[in-house]
Design a protein around this motif. Structure first.
Motif, PDB file in Angstrom:
ATOM      1  N   ILE A 180      -5.006  -0.477  -7.165  1.00  0.00           N
ATOM      2  CA  ILE A 180      -4.959  -0.995  -5.801  1.00  0.00           C
ATOM      3  C   ILE A 180      -3.745  -1.906  -5.618  1.00  0.00           C
ATOM      4  CG2 ILE A 180      -6.445  -2.960  -6.350  1.00  0.00           C
ATOM      5  CD1 ILE A 180      -7.730  -2.548  -3.561  1.00  0.00           C
ATOM      6  N   LYS A 215       0.843  -1.204   0.000  1.00  0.00           N
ATOM      7  CA  LYS A 215       0.000   0.000   0.000  1.00  0.00           C
ATOM      8  C   LYS A 215       0.874   1.249   0.000  1.00  0.00           C
ATOM      9  CE  LYS A 215      -3.683   2.354   2.549  1.00  0.00           C
ATOM     10  NZ  LYS A 215      -4.577   2.329   3.728  1.00  0.00           N
ATOM     11  N   ALA A 268      -6.928   3.988  -5.214  1.00  0.00           N
ATOM     12  CA  ALA A 268      -7.537   2.907  -4.432  1.00  0.00           C
ATOM     13  C   ALA A 268      -8.536   2.098  -5.266  1.00  0.00           C
ATOM     14  CB  ALA A 268      -8.218   3.481  -3.202  1.00  0.00           C
TER      15      ALA A 268
END
Length: 908
Positions: free
Chosen positions: A331, A309, A327
């Motif tokens: 992702i 992330k 997002a």
């Protein structure tokens, strides 16, 4: 080579948590095969397979294809049976086929340099069986068309060989995309994929005159032989030469059960690093693609997504993508498949702890199951190499010696190049931003084709994406810029291995190869335009950017301290100016091994006095001119001695032939005649008189000093007066006066007498003394043979390996370029003897002269001052022969220091 009977096994199996080999067997199994075996034994989920050894590659090169297939068939068939049992499928079956991959695997990583074939075992019947077995017809036909394209290129020889050649498969693909008005392969329908299969087969038949092979065993043997052949492919040979890897290593062949990242939902493939390969930061990172095979990630045809992330957010910032958009559309694996990510993170930690080094891993996710396809010590930049070694030392995974041995001496060169001046960057115009794939600072002119990287002195290779065929151009370019590809693309990985600045995935770039044009936001940049790359930030900058010199600090400084702790041989520098001396001292030089006095005479205010001395017909006239040169030389030596602050400085007396100092152009000759108030004909006559048939073997070196002793007197006086002047200021100087090009004892004695007599005179005038040495440069083979006699009078030996190599081989350095490249290409010579010390010939002269000299004077100081003094294998040779020091150019000093420490650790 071993005979057939002496080789116990040619095939080593792995899989199902067991293996025949292990990670210590890289010379036999190659790096990939050895690590696959090791991971399997560690319980890492590795698809089963087997490795055909590097010894078989050597046999293949000697015995040929048919003999090798006959030799290894029983072992290969047995290994395939084992794979079938583990995977629950059968190779060659049409309803439940086992598909396999065939990959190369040298003992060291050579990314993209040799060949790979995936999805072997597919044919018109098996593709239907795969579709029924998986319930995924699209996946089956996608795998089939990939296989035919890869097999056609690798095994059947249908790869483009130059930029003018068209890839027939890519041409078919692009034509279909235009017809269907789509951009990506993932948009093909099942019928599109079927059409591609038939079109690919058709172009193979037309191009090769043979049908695409449908027999799985014919496919397998074809792929194995292609991998062996790729060891001697052009790009693999070039890569070996670039990294100095021997040609006789050979490659292993790894045959492995296929696992699929392109089966649809819950599938993907990726590459990850246990630490940042660019800067060495302890940060797990990598990239992945959903519904793809591994080649898609490294080829750079699709820009992949980030594994973590944090990495995804960093990438989004660079790509100027809003967090909400990231997002949703970009992702990370950590967010999309958290359980898979946790498992992957666990394995990367296990493998780094096990190998005690940063790992580069490849993985595939097949329907929610994670498979690890490969691990290897990751390619990294010079700065990352240093940081990782120091961090692993601090983390307790390595001791000091192990950390030091992780440093590739030559790779330190990357840390010694200039970096962009921060003040200049503030004024720079940023064209666009890409991914900082490999740090550094590069400024050059745009070229669009790898084979044109020599077009300008400094080039930036600008491509949509790079391929292994671009290797030579990548090596020649100052920097690499690609519009596609991520941090694990071919361009990024190879650039980091080269220590080359690289920016990848700059998607806003529009590259038109036909018109040699780069367009960014409507602005055009043509071939030859200057741009700059900041590989640390990913910024692409318009024009040239000023640079500054690097600093030896941080982890780099820590490595140097450790090197000092273990090295027993000193490293000096070759420096002719105070500036060079200060730079070398900053890099840790323990003195000057060669200060060339002739370089001091070529400056404008000095060359006139030098020419007056040469043109003088009498000793009185020469002395008059030398009196003008004396204060200039003395000032130079004062600056150098002061810069070295009490460290020894070896000063070579005048060496080149006098004709190098006189003017050869008519206008300059007229100017000199006017200045000296003599006729032009007198100048011309003197120039003609000095001309020699072979000046490198003529009136130069100690021959000059012995025919014109006033030159030696002036230089000796300048050296010693400079040292005494500094002594009066409280600064210690340690001069070592070196007589060049000696071939007889009497030559040296004649020069030594002049030096000693002049020294006595200077000391009386100053009413003071300083210690000094008088030695010689051993650069003539006869001097090496007579070393025991010369040692009776000389205080030290310094081997001038440039001339010693030249005179031992009978090769002129100035003319060897006409034949040396051909000698290297044909294997007549293994290495350029002017770059790497010839230990068999020149080295034996050095060894013999050192032994002879120390029989007379056991504590005789011995060093080398040729260009070889900064080359690691030559440094090791000097250490092993108990030399006191090596001397090299200032920016090679850190490299030589680490090489000297490596040699000491190895000898210990």
């Amino acid at each position: 080579m071993e005979t057939i009977q002496e080789i116990a096994a040619r095939v080593y199996e792995f899989g199902n948590n067991s293996a025949d080999g292990n990670s210590t067997m890289k010379n036999l199994l190659g790096g990939k095969g050895a690590n696959l075996a090791e991971m399997s034994s560690l319980g890492i989920p590795v698809p089963p397979g087997f490795t055909i050894t590097t010894e078989v590659c050597k046999e293949f090169n000697e015995l040929g294809q048919e003999a090798i297939i006959g030799l290894i068939t029983p072992e290969v068939e047995k290994a395939i049976k084992n794979m079938e049992g583990i995977m629950g499928a059968q190779y060659g079956d049409t309803k439940n086929p086992l598909l396999i991959s065939v990959r190369s695997g040298a003992r060291v990583s050579m990314p993209g340099m040799m060949d790979t074939v995936l999805n072997l075992g597919l044919n018109d019947e098996a593709v239907i069986g795969i579709a029924e077995k998986t319930g995924n017809e699209r996946f089956a036909w996608d795998s089939y068309r990939r296989f035919i394209q890869m097999y056609g290129g690798v095994v059947l020889g249908m790869k483009p060989q130059s930029k003018e050649d068209i890839d027939p498969f890519e041409e078919i693909i692009e034509h279909l995309k235009e017809k269907r008005e789509i951009q990506h392969d993932t948009q093909f329908t099942i019928q599109d994929l079927k059409d591609l299969v038939y079109d690919f087969k058709d172009v193979i038949q037309k191009s090769t005159g043979q049908n695409f092979p449908t027999d799985p065993w014919e496919q397998l043997w074809g792929a194995i032989i292609a991998v062996f052949n790729s060891w001697n492919g052009a790009r693999a040979i070039y890569y070996r030469k670039m990294h100095d890897y021997p040609d006789d290593w050979g490659t292993a062949v790894n045959v492995q059960a296929m696992v699929f990242g392109n089966m649809g939902a819950g599938c993907g493939t990726g590459v990850c690093f246990t630490r940042d390969a660019g800067n060495g930061e302890n940060r797990f990172n990598g990239e992945y693609l959903l519904n793809a095979q591994g080649e898609d990630v490294v080829a750079g045809v699709r820009t992949p997504q980030q594994i973590t992330k944090m990495g995804s957010q960093r990438w989004a910032q660079l790509a100027k993508i809003e967090e909400s958009d990231r997002a949703e559309n970009y992702i990370s694996l950590e967010e999309l498949m958290p359980d898979i990510y946790k498992e992957l993170f666990k394995y990367q930690n296990i493998l780094e702890q096990h190998y005690k080094d940063m790992q580069d891993m490849e993985f595939t996710i097949q329907s929610g199951k994670l498979w690890i396809l490969q691990t290897r010590n990751g390619k990294r930049t010079g700065s990352a190499m240093v940081k990782i070694a120091i961090d692993l030392l601090k983390e307790g995974l390595l001791d000091e010696k192990q950390a030091l041995l992780r440093i590739e001496p030559n790779k330190l060169d990357e840390l010694l190049h200039p970096v962009f001046d921060p003040n200049a960057l503030k004024r720079a115009t940023i064209i666009e931003q890409g991914l900082p794939a490999s740090p550094g600072a590069a400024t050059g002119q745009i070229v669009f084709f790898a084979d044109e990287a020599r077009k300008f002195r400094n080039t930036i290779l600008t491509r949509i994406e790079t391929s292994p065929e671009d290797l030579e151009g990548m090596n020649l370019a100052k920097g690499i810029l690609t519009a596609r590809g991520g941090m694990t693309s071919h361009a990024a990985v190879v650039a980091r291995g080269m220590g080359k600045c690289c920016i990848s995935g700059a998607g806003a770039l529009k590259i038109d190869y036909k018109n040699r044009l780069l367009t960014v936001d409507g602005k055009e940049y043509h071939e030859g335009d200057w741009i700059s790359l900041n590989g640390t930030t990913g910024n692409i900058i318009e024009g040239k950017v000023a640079t500054i010199e690097p600093e030896l600090s941080g982890e780099f400084g820590e490595i140097m301290k450790i090197a000092n702790k273990y090295a027993t041989m000193a490293v000096r520098t070759n420096a002719d100016t105070p500036k060079d001396a200060r730079a070398a001292r900053k890099f840790g030089a323990k003195g000057i091994g060669l200060a060339r006095t002739e370089h001091m005479f070529f400056e404008v205010d000095r060359i006139k006095a030098m020419r007056e001395m040469i043109l003088a017909d009498t000793v009185k006239g020469r002395r008059h001119a030398l009196e003008d040169l004396l204060p200039m030389q003395r000032s130079d030596f004062e600056g150098i001695f002061e810069a070295m602050q009490g460290l020894p400085v070896t000063v070579r007396l005048l060496d080149p032939p006098l004709h190098e100092f006189v003017p050869h152009q008519l206008a300059t000759q007229k100017e000199l005649a006017e200045d000296m108030h003599i006729s032009l004909s007198a100048v011309k006559n003197k120039v003609a008189e000095l001309q020699e048939f072979n000046p490198m073997l003529g009136h130069r070196g100690c021959r000059l000093g012995n025919t014109f002793p006033e030159i030696t007197e002036m230089q000796t006086r300048a050296i010693l007066e400079a040292a005494l002047n500094l002594k009066a200021k409280g600064i210690e100087a340690k001069p070592e006066i070196m007589v060049p090009l000696v071939s007889t004892l009497n030559e040296f004695i004649a020069q030594e007498e002049i030096i000693r007599k002049t020294a006595d005179t200077v000391f009386k005038e100053y009413d003071d003394t300083i210690p000094y040495l008088v030695g010689t440069m051993i650069e003539v083979p006869r001097a090496a043979l007579m070393a025991d006699l010369i040692a009776k009078k000389a205080d030290f030996f310094s081997f001038g390996t440039n001339d010693l190599t030249q005179l031992t081989y009978g090769y002129s350095r100035d003319d060897a370029g006409k034949f040396l490249p051909i000698y290297l290409e044909k294997g007549i010579l293994k290495a350029d003897p002017f770059e790497k010390l010839d230990q068999e010939g020149v080295g034996q002269l050095i060894k013999m002269a050192t032994e002879k000299g120390r029989k007379i004077k056991p504590k005789l100081k011995v060093g080398i001052c040729g260009e070889h003094g900064g080359e690691p294998s030559s440094v090791e040779f000097c250490h092993n022969n108990d030399m006191n020091y090596v001397s090299c150019s200032p920016f090679r000093v850190p490299i030589a220091r680490v090489a000297a420490a490596h040699a000491a650790i190895g000898k210990g």
